[in-house]
Enzyme design. Structure first.
Site, PDB file in Angstrom:
ATOM      1  CG  ASN A  74      -0.283   0.194   2.511  1.00 16.50           C
ATOM      2  OD1 ASN A  74       0.871  -0.179   2.722  1.00 16.50           O
ATOM      3  ND2 ASN A  74      -0.991   0.808   3.433  1.00 16.50           N
ATOM      4  CB  CYS A  76       2.004   4.439   4.278  1.00 16.26           C
ATOM      5  SG  CYS A  76       1.367   6.081   3.928  1.00 16.26           S
ATOM      6  CD  GLU A  78       0.810   2.001   6.604  1.00 14.53           C
ATOM      7  OE1 GLU A  78       0.526   1.719   5.437  1.00 14.53           O
ATOM      8  OE2 GLU A  78       0.473   3.058   7.135  1.00 14.53           O
TER       9      GLU A  78
END
Length: 109
Positions: A74, A76, A78
């Protein structure tokens, strides 16, 4: 952006690195790996991007490699995504889970 161990070795050694064609894998241009890495790092810092992902390390640590390589995450980073999977880190609107009588706005005293 993802980088390979091959690229990071070229950065450490101050060597040239071959940029490859996505269609046939042939080297289309050689660049100074360390200079390119500095540009990548500066751009990530300037726009508050999470930075680079280390493709080989991510896949070396893959907990279920039988499902195939991890090729994405994704935005970012994570959640590491398998091909044709989804990221389920979306926000939830908790009001949608309440019944109609619980939807009134509480008053502040």
């Amino acid at each position: 952006m993802r980088v390979s161990d091959e690229f990071m070795t070229a950065v450490e050694e101050g060597a040239a690195f071959g940029l490859r064609s996505r269609t046939d894998g042939s080297v289309i241009e050689e660049v100074d790996a360390k200079a390119l890495f500095r540009k990548i790092s500066k751009a990530a810092w300037e726009c508050a991007d999470p930075g680079v992902q280390y493709h080989d390390t991510i896949n070396d640590w893959h907990t279920n490699p039988e499902t195939g390589p991890i090729t994405a995450s994704n935005p970012c980073s994570e959640y590491m995504s398998l091909d044709n999977s989804s990221c389920n880190l979306a926000s939830l609107n908790l009001l949608k889970f309440l019944g109609p009588t619980a939807r009134s706005t509480p008053s502040c005293s």
